[in-house]
Design an enzyme around this catalytic site. Structure first.
Site, PDB file in Angstrom:
ATOM      1  CB  ALA A  24       2.033  -1.673  -1.815  1.00 43.83           C
ATOM      2  CG  HIS A 121      -3.683   5.053  -6.575  1.00 45.69           C
ATOM      3  ND1 HIS A 121      -3.068   4.716  -5.386  1.00 45.69           N
ATOM      4  CD2 HIS A 121      -4.769   5.782  -6.225  1.00 45.69           C
ATOM      5  CE1 HIS A 121      -3.768   5.211  -4.375  1.00 45.69           C
ATOM      6  NE2 HIS A 121      -4.798   5.859  -4.850  1.00 45.69           N
ATOM      7  CB  ILE A 236      -0.996 -11.290   1.787  1.00 48.48           C
ATOM      8  CG1 ILE A 236      -1.354 -10.012   2.523  1.00 48.48           C
ATOM      9  CG2 ILE A 236      -1.959 -11.541   0.628  1.00 48.48           C
ATOM     10  CD1 ILE A 236      -0.957  -8.737   1.800  1.00 48.48           C
TER      11      ILE A 236
HETATM   12  P1  NAD Z   1       1.326   0.776   1.883  1.00 49.73           P
HETATM   13  O1  NAD Z   1       2.772   0.647   1.525  1.00 49.73           O
HETATM   14  O2  NAD Z   1       0.863   2.004   2.537  1.00 49.73           O
HETATM   15  O3  NAD Z   1       0.858  -0.445   2.805  1.00 49.73           O
HETATM   16  C1  NAD Z   1       1.134  -1.757   2.510  1.00 49.73           C
HETATM   17  C2  NAD Z   1       0.718  -2.585   3.737  1.00 49.73           C
HETATM   18  O4  NAD Z   1       0.918  -3.958   3.406  1.00 49.73           O
HETATM   19  C3  NAD Z   1       1.553  -2.286   4.982  1.00 49.73           C
HETATM   20  O5  NAD Z   1       0.693  -2.061   6.090  1.00 49.73           O
HETATM   21  C4  NAD Z   1       2.401  -3.565   5.173  1.00 49.73           C
HETATM   22  O6  NAD Z   1       2.604  -3.879   6.523  1.00 49.73           O
HETATM   23  C5  NAD Z   1       1.529  -4.613   4.506  1.00 49.73           C
HETATM   24  N1  NAD Z   1       2.262  -5.746   3.936  1.00 49.73           N
HETATM   25  C6  NAD Z   1       3.354  -5.689   3.106  1.00 49.73           C
HETATM   26  N2  NAD Z   1       3.689  -6.936   2.712  1.00 49.73           N
HETATM   27  C7  NAD Z   1       2.826  -7.796   3.324  1.00 49.73           C
HETATM   28  C8  NAD Z   1       2.660  -9.205   3.313  1.00 49.73           C
HETATM   29  N3  NAD Z   1       3.453  -9.991   2.593  1.00 49.73           N
HETATM   30  N4  NAD Z   1       1.671  -9.741   4.058  1.00 49.73           N
HETATM   31  C9  NAD Z   1       0.850  -8.952   4.808  1.00 49.73           C
HETATM   32  N5  NAD Z   1       0.938  -7.603   4.844  1.00 49.73           N
HETATM   33  C10 NAD Z   1       1.920  -7.033   4.099  1.00 49.73           C
HETATM   34  O7  NAD Z   1       0.561   0.492   0.549  1.00 49.73           O
HETATM   35  P2  NAD Z   1      -0.797   1.025   0.063  1.00 49.73           P
HETATM   36  O8  NAD Z   1      -1.753   1.163   1.204  1.00 49.73           O
HETATM   37  O9  NAD Z   1      -1.152   0.197  -1.069  1.00 49.73           O
HETATM   38  O10 NAD Z   1      -0.533   2.546  -0.427  1.00 49.73           O
HETATM   39  C11 NAD Z   1       0.671   3.040  -0.945  1.00 49.73           C
HETATM   40  C12 NAD Z   1       0.551   3.705  -2.318  1.00 49.73           C
HETATM   41  O11 NAD Z   1       1.716   3.394  -3.065  1.00 49.73           O
HETATM   42  C13 NAD Z   1      -0.589   3.226  -3.141  1.00 49.73           C
HETATM   43  O12 NAD Z   1      -1.287   4.362  -3.486  1.00 49.73           O
HETATM   44  C14 NAD Z   1      -0.014   2.575  -4.410  1.00 49.73           C
HETATM   45  O13 NAD Z   1      -0.510   3.243  -5.557  1.00 49.73           O
HETATM   46  C15 NAD Z   1       1.451   2.837  -4.376  1.00 49.73           C
HETATM   47  N6  NAD Z   1       2.287   1.616  -4.533  1.00 49.73           N
HETATM   48  C16 NAD Z   1       1.960   0.634  -5.433  1.00 49.73           C
HETATM   49  C17 NAD Z   1       2.765  -0.517  -5.538  1.00 49.73           C
HETATM   50  C18 NAD Z   1       2.404  -1.601  -6.534  1.00 49.73           C
HETATM   51  O14 NAD Z   1       1.741  -1.324  -7.537  1.00 49.73           O
HETATM   52  N7  NAD Z   1       2.814  -2.855  -6.284  1.00 49.73           N
HETATM   53  C19 NAD Z   1       3.871  -0.666  -4.724  1.00 49.73           C
HETATM   54  C20 NAD Z   1       4.186   0.369  -3.829  1.00 49.73           C
HETATM   55  C21 NAD Z   1       3.377   1.511  -3.735  1.00 49.73           C
END
Ligand code: NAD
Length: 246
Positions: A24, A121, A236
């Site tokens: 995410a 997912h 990122i």
């Molecule tokens: P997570 O929320 O567990 O982790 C996201 C990580 O990204 C965190 O550690 C955070 O600190 C880091 N992060 C956020 N923005 C950042 C940036 N700009 N630069 C650097 N680091 C950054 O997400 P996950 O591990 O992907 O798992 C969560 C679940 O939720 C997944 O299974 C996914 O399917 C779902 N999800 C998907 C979306 C999407 O499709 N965009 C969004 C939210 C959740």
């Protein structure tokens, strides 16, 4: 450019088969929050677990209502710098695949061919029948939900957003393709994932065991940092911006 960014440049320049594993965090700069942020809208509209979706029409309508509430919040989200960097590598022939936990479709929207994106997912931009797998468009589902009626396929099966809910089996084909990509990778980049959701979070270590260099890019530490050849702690978009070309 600092030392770790230079190291990343060198790793990318010598790599022939890059596999990216994205979470995410790659989409937060596009306006879609990650799951774990304290004020995340995902908590206000928490997804309904699979067993509850199956159990009653009331829960199915609730699941769809929350899904559309999230879609409305993030309608129009566009790929960010992280997505564009990976798309540049796809164009130059270096990118083997992207294994993603995301459901937002932004890798495909950035120009990465769909057959290079392995969605663990699922995908939230369309729906499927749980019985016959027929595809259904969200535009056809929304009016039904507005009339408090859950969609049903012509075959009689339940229609659900094409995402994997808590308690729902992961797609076998995607898992097998992800394993295969890990075996072939010479550079594996885990980008924007807390690396705590299994089995997805097993892929970075598996790729490393198969011989890939492992890079983790995240703004917070992850439980897998000690396995990485290089950890870049920061934003990122900032870290990957130098790779956005063309
Ligand atoms: P997570 O929320 O567990 O982790 C996201 C990580 O990204 C965190 O550690 C955070 O600190 C880091 N992060 C956020 N923005 C950042 C940036 N700009 N630069 C650097 N680091 C950054 O997400 P996950 O591990 O992907 O798992 C969560 C679940 O939720 C997944 O299974 C996914 O399917 C779902 N999800 C998907 C979306 C999407 O499709 N965009 C969004 C939210 C959740």
């Amino acid at each position: 450019m600092n030392g770790t960014s230079l190291q990343l440049m060198e790793l990318v320049s010598s790599a022939r088969n890059i596999v990216a594993f994205t979470g995410a965090g790659i989409s937060t700069e596009c306006g879609i929050p990650d799951f774990r942020s304290p004020d995340s809208a995902w908590k206000r509209h928490a997804p309904i677990p699979f067993a509850e979706f199956l159990a009653s029409e009331e829960q199915r309508i609730e699941a769809w209502t929350r899904k559309f509430a999230m879609d409305d919040l993030y309608a129009g989200a566009q790929p960010g710098r992280g997505h564009h960097a990976l798309a540049s590598w796809a164009r130059s022939g270096k990118l083997l695949s992207i294994i993603t936990q995301n459901i937002d479709g932004l890798h495909q929207a950035s120009g990465v061919p769909a057959d290079k994106v392995i969605e663990l997912h699922g995908n939230g931009t369309y729906a499927t029948c749980l019985s016959c797998s027929a595809r259904h468009e969200l535009s056809a589902v929304r009016p039904l939900i507005e009339n408090k009626c859950a969609p049903v396929c012509d075959c009689g099966g339940l229609v659900k957003s094409a995402t994997i809910s808590f308690g729902q089996s992961m797609p076998k084909d995607a898992l097998l393709r992800a394993q295969d990509a890990c075996r072939k990778a010479d550079l594996f980049l885990a980008i924007g994932s807390s690396l705590v959701v299994y089995p997805a979070a097993a892929f970075p270590v598996f790729a490393k065991e198969c011989g890939a260099e492992l890079v983790i890019i995240n703004r917070e530490p992850t439980p897998l940092d000690s396995h990485a050849d290089l950890c870049l702690r920061g934003d990122i978009g900032d870290i990957l911006a130098p790779f956005c070309t063309g």
